[in-house]
Design a protein around this motif. Structure first.
Motif, PDB file in Angstrom:
ATOM      1  N   ASP A 306      32.185  92.727 -68.926  1.00 20.64           N
ATOM      2  CA  ASP A 306      32.199  91.276 -69.004  1.00 20.64           C
ATOM      3  C   ASP A 306      32.681  90.876 -70.400  1.00 20.64           C
ATOM      4  OD1 ASP A 306      30.896  88.592 -67.844  1.00 20.64           O
ATOM      5  OD2 ASP A 306      30.388  88.761 -69.975  1.00 20.64           O
ATOM      6  N   ALA A 307      33.766  90.107 -70.438  1.00 19.49           N
ATOM      7  CA  ALA A 307      34.404  89.785 -71.716  1.00 19.49           C
ATOM      8  C   ALA A 307      33.444  89.081 -72.667  1.00 19.49           C
ATOM      9  CB  ALA A 307      35.628  88.908 -71.471  1.00 19.49           C
ATOM     10  N   ALA A 308      32.721  88.086 -72.144  1.00 15.60           N
ATOM     11  CA  ALA A 308      31.863  87.286 -73.027  1.00 15.60           C
ATOM     12  C   ALA A 308      30.745  88.157 -73.591  1.00 15.60           C
ATOM     13  CB  ALA A 308      31.290  86.109 -72.252  1.00 15.60           C
ATOM     14  N   ARG A 309      30.131  88.927 -72.720  1.00 13.71           N
ATOM     15  CA  ARG A 309      28.988  89.748 -73.143  1.00 13.71           C
ATOM     16  C   ARG A 309      29.428  90.808 -74.162  1.00 13.71           C
ATOM     17  NH1 ARG A 309      24.480  92.296 -70.774  1.00 13.71           N
ATOM     18  NH2 ARG A 309      23.674  93.527 -72.510  1.00 13.71           N
ATOM     19  N   ILE A 310      30.529  91.478 -73.857  1.00 13.23           N
ATOM     20  CA  ILE A 310      30.997  92.527 -74.768  1.00 13.23           C
ATOM     21  C   ILE A 310      31.467  91.911 -76.086  1.00 13.23           C
ATOM     22  CG2 ILE A 310      32.878  94.218 -75.083  1.00 13.23           C
ATOM     23  CD1 ILE A 310      32.252  95.220 -72.260  1.00 13.23           C
ATOM     24  N   PRO A 473      40.581  82.200 -73.265  1.00 12.37           N
ATOM     25  CA  PRO A 473      40.052  81.681 -72.001  1.00 12.37           C
ATOM     26  C   PRO A 473      38.988  82.608 -71.420  1.00 12.37           C
ATOM     27  CG  PRO A 473      42.413  82.213 -71.837  1.00 12.37           C
ATOM     28  CD  PRO A 473      41.978  82.581 -73.203  1.00 12.37           C
ATOM     29  N   GLU A 474      38.220  82.057 -70.489  1.00 15.02           N
ATOM     30  CA  GLU A 474      37.163  82.840 -69.852  1.00 15.02           C
ATOM     31  C   GLU A 474      37.725  84.156 -69.301  1.00 15.02           C
ATOM     32  OE1 GLU A 474      34.990  80.528 -66.925  1.00 15.02           O
ATOM     33  OE2 GLU A 474      34.094  82.440 -66.291  1.00 15.02           O
ATOM     34  N   GLY A 475      36.989  85.211 -69.475  1.00 13.77           N
ATOM     35  CA  GLY A 475      37.436  86.504 -68.941  1.00 13.77           C
ATOM     36  C   GLY A 475      38.229  87.319 -69.945  1.00 13.77           C
ATOM     37  N   VAL A 476      38.551  86.703 -71.098  1.00 11.99           N
ATOM     38  CA  VAL A 476      39.337  87.424 -72.109  1.00 11.99           C
ATOM     39  C   VAL A 476      38.522  87.539 -73.398  1.00 11.99           C
ATOM     40  CG1 VAL A 476      41.423  87.368 -73.552  1.00 11.99           C
ATOM     41  CG2 VAL A 476      41.522  86.609 -71.164  1.00 11.99           C
ATOM     42  N   PHE A 477      38.544  88.732 -73.972  1.00 10.00           N
ATOM     43  CA  PHE A 477      37.970  88.916 -75.307  1.00 10.00           C
ATOM     44  C   PHE A 477      39.141  89.199 -76.241  1.00 10.00           C
ATOM     45  CE2 PHE A 477      35.773  92.250 -78.180  1.00 10.00           C
ATOM     46  CZ  PHE A 477      35.484  91.291 -79.149  1.00 10.00           C
ATOM     47  N   LEU A 492      42.044  91.374 -74.604  1.00 10.68           N
ATOM     48  CA  LEU A 492      41.612  92.209 -73.489  1.00 10.68           C
ATOM     49  C   LEU A 492      41.245  91.301 -72.318  1.00 10.68           C
ATOM     50  CD1 LEU A 492      39.264  94.401 -75.724  1.00 10.68           C
ATOM     51  CD2 LEU A 492      41.534  95.057 -74.908  1.00 10.68           C
ATOM     52  N   ASN A 493      41.974  91.444 -71.235  1.00 14.05           N
ATOM     53  CA  ASN A 493      41.704  90.618 -70.054  1.00 14.05           C
ATOM     54  C   ASN A 493      40.764  91.378 -69.115  1.00 14.05           C
ATOM     55  OD1 ASN A 493      41.684  88.953 -67.870  1.00 14.05           O
ATOM     56  ND2 ASN A 493      43.850  89.253 -67.304  1.00 14.05           N
ATOM     57  N   PRO A 498      45.830  87.661 -63.428  1.00 13.09           N
ATOM     58  CA  PRO A 498      46.673  87.644 -64.625  1.00 13.09           C
ATOM     59  C   PRO A 498      46.424  86.361 -65.420  1.00 13.09           C
ATOM     60  CG  PRO A 498      47.992  87.641 -62.584  1.00 13.09           C
ATOM     61  CD  PRO A 498      46.572  87.545 -62.179  1.00 13.09           C
ATOM     62  N   ILE A 499      46.805  86.406 -66.681  1.00 14.15           N
ATOM     63  CA  ILE A 499      46.543  85.237 -67.531  1.00 14.15           C
ATOM     64  C   ILE A 499      47.630  85.153 -68.614  1.00 14.15           C
ATOM     65  CG2 ILE A 499      45.077  86.323 -69.299  1.00 14.15           C
ATOM     66  CD1 ILE A 499      43.066  83.984 -68.506  1.00 14.15           C
ATOM     67  N   THR A 500      47.939  83.936 -69.066  1.00 13.69           N
ATOM     68  CA  THR A 500      48.870  83.775 -70.187  1.00 13.69           C
ATOM     69  C   THR A 500      48.105  83.181 -71.368  1.00 13.69           C
ATOM     70  OG1 THR A 500      50.639  83.373 -68.629  1.00 13.69           O
ATOM     71  CG2 THR A 500      51.077  82.748 -70.891  1.00 13.69           C
ATOM     72  N   LEU A 501      48.319  83.750 -72.548  1.00 15.91           N
ATOM     73  CA  LEU A 501      47.527  83.370 -73.716  1.00 15.91           C
ATOM     74  C   LEU A 501      48.402  83.001 -74.896  1.00 15.91           C
ATOM     75  CD1 LEU A 501      45.485  86.657 -74.082  1.00 15.91           C
ATOM     76  CD2 LEU A 501      44.572  84.521 -73.237  1.00 15.91           C
TER      77      LEU A 501
END
Ligand code: NOJ
Length: 545
Positions: A306-310, A473-477, A492-493, A498-501
């Motif tokens: 989990d991106a947020a937790r990690i 964004p959510e899901g990305v660290f 890190l997604n 997929p996501i654009t950052l």
């Protein structure tokens, strides 16, 4: 004795091995068997040094290889100054050390100071003779006047922490198995014997020690009863507040004394197993840079994918470690399920293990790899009749740690290239996953590890840059590592889409993606990441936000 020492040092390379490098944990029973008995050994490890040199690690930590009845697979030591014949001899150890040092690889031993084996001569003497000077090296106590146990402490491995000993005519304390009596670090004789043990190995040339359960080194001097957590009566170990048996404040004075012994030697170090998940406690073990060199941060060994937790855990530890200290990062060990299994997802194959590799090798702190993770070894199911770990009996078969201790998968043959004999634990499927096959495949996880290690070694930002979390964004660290000469940006997604950052702009001058064959974006203001993938990009120090 003048032991073997590596040729390079911080003064010649500007690089301090344990701070700027990467450590690789070997579970000696499972790395390489050279004798055909199905159990790994030191000569086996020596023969596999090519792999570790090729991979590019700086040090290996050997889980215990000292003489032991193996009740807890070596964490029950019966002689701190020798090698168990199962693993070889002191000569084999010296050969391994010299060969490793010749390749610039350091060796850490696993020092187990909180308890011995009940077969250790110290315990044998202490239990027999009330007058022996070894008696207070352990905790022998009478029952309470009402006949109950000396206190209400419990063993981490199940049941009471006290065992009646007929020969001693008293109970003795054991925080783990009854075959592992606790040592009393308030006894000056024990302290001096243990410092002698450290010097024995330091004189031989070892580079440092991983220290077992250091947070239990000292207990309350009166061994007071532990308070029961309200509402958790009858919940065993987890139902007690561990205020007198763990993290006793007196441990810090002992650690400072220990550090003085280590610092009598050049470029040696300690990394302590502070088995707590609260970094506010872990950080205290650094002292003012005068206690442990590193304290394991175990938060990620239990964190979900989990991106947020990690991200929160990495940022929290980074902020807490004192300025004189240095963080570390660890995802797997011989005590926990392998992270490739913990993070597995039916859609993603090795993608999540690839993402985890990037996290491990780009975050700020010394990475600790666990053997086999570089090829994505998973937990291996162990049939009940092949279980080895005592926890399967003292706690529950599900508590067995065997699934993460299975033999290294080297070659696509029966026995996995690990042993000519019957392996002590079942092999995973080495025909589907092994070092030899992945070496041939530049798209493999093994090559990603090697490439990340190579990038890290050449990048001042990744080795020693500061850490700053970036908005994502959510899901990305995402984070930045900044060094006066260079900036590294990592994204890190963890998500399933997929996501654009926008990572602040700038053109990468180097870097890697976890997706083999993908190109680095020409400009970091628009970065596309497929699901379960990551990127590390290096830029000049001044570019970016
Ligand atoms: C911590 C070690 O990592 C674990 O494997 C062992 O069982 C306990 N200490 C007891 O020594």
């Amino acid at each position: 004795m003048a032991g073997s020492r590596p040729k390079d040092s911080e003064s010649t390379t500007g690089r301090l091995w344990w701070r700027d490098g990467v450590v690789y944990q070997i579970y000696p029973r499972s790395f390489q068997d050279s004798s055909g008995d199905g159990i790994g050994d030191l000569e086996g490890i020596r023969r596999r040094l090519d792999h570790l040199e090729w991979l590019g690690v700086d040090a290996i930590w050997l889980s215990p290889c000292f003489p032991s009845p193996m009740a807890d697979f070596g964490y029950d030591v019966s002689d701190y100054c020798d090698i168990d014949p199962m693993f070889g001899s002191l000569d084999d150890f010296d050969r391994l050390l010299a060969d490793a040092h010749g390749r610039g690889i350091r060796i850490l031993l696993d020092w187990v100071p909180c308890h011995t084996s009940d077969q250790h001569p110290w315990f044998q003497e202490a239990r027999k003779d009330k007058e022996s000077d070894k008696r207070d090296w352990f905790f022998f106590r009478d029952a309470k006047p009402d006949g109950s146990l000396p206190n209400n402490w419990l063993s981490i491995f199940g049941g009471p922490a006290w065992e009646w000993d007929e020969e001693a005519g008293q109970y003795y304390l054991h925080s783990f198995l009854k075959e592992q009596p606790d040592l009393n670090w308030r006894s000056p004789g024990l302290v001096s014997a243990m410092h002698g043990v450290l010097r024995f190995w330091l004189d031989r040339g070892v580079d440092g020690f991983r220290i077992d359960v250091i947070h239990r080194l000292l207990k309350h001097p009166e061994l007071r009863d532990l308070p029961v957590i309200p509402g958790r009566e009858g919940h065993g170990y987890g139902g007690l507040e561990h205020v007198h048996d763990e993290n006793h404040p007196d441990v810090h004075a002992s650690l400072r004394d220990l550090r003085k012994v280590i610092d009598e030697y050049d470029e040696r170090m300690t990394v302590g197993e502070v088995y707590v998940t609260d970094p506010n406690i872990t950080k205290d073990y650094y002292g003012k840079g005068d206690e442990l060199n590193l304290a394991f941060n175990f938060a990620l060994v239990h964190a979900p994918f989990d991106a947020a937790r990690i991200g929160d855990e990495i940022a929290r530890f980074d902020a807490l470690v004192p300025a004189e200290g240095w963080p570390d990062i660890v995802l797997s060990s011989h005590d926990a399920p392998r992270h490739a299994s913990r993070f597995d997802h039916p859609r993603f194959g090795d993608d999540r293990a690839r993402l985890a590799a990037m996290l491990l090798l780009t975050a700020r702190g010394t990475p600790f790899l666990y053997y086999g993770e570089e090829i994505g070894m998973r937990q291996i199911p162990i049939p009940e009749d092949r279980l080895q770990d005592p926890l399967a009996w003292t706690l529950h078969p599900n508590a067995s740690r065997d699934g993460s201790r299975t033999p290294m998968q080297w070659e696509p043959v029966a026995g996995g290239g690990f042993s000519e004999g019957d392996p002590w634990l079942p092999m995973g499927d080495s025909e589907r996953r092994c070092v030899a096959d992945q070496r041939e495949d530049p798209a493999s996880l093994l090559w990603l590890y090697k490439n990340l290690l190579t990038l890290r070694r050449a990048s001042p930002a990744l080795m020693s840059g500061s850490f700053r979390r970036l908005e994502a964004p959510e899901g990305v660290f995402a984070f930045e590592r900044l060094h006066p000469e260079q900036r590294a940006v990592v994204a890190l997604n963890f998500g399933e889409d997929p996501i654009t950052l926008d990572l602040g702009g700038g053109a990468p001058i180097g870097g890697l993606t976890t997706t083999y064959g993908a190109f680095l974006p020409p400009d970091l203001s628009s970065v596309e990441l497929t699901e379960a993938s990551g990127l590390v990009a290096l830029t000049g120090a001044s570019s970016g936000a």
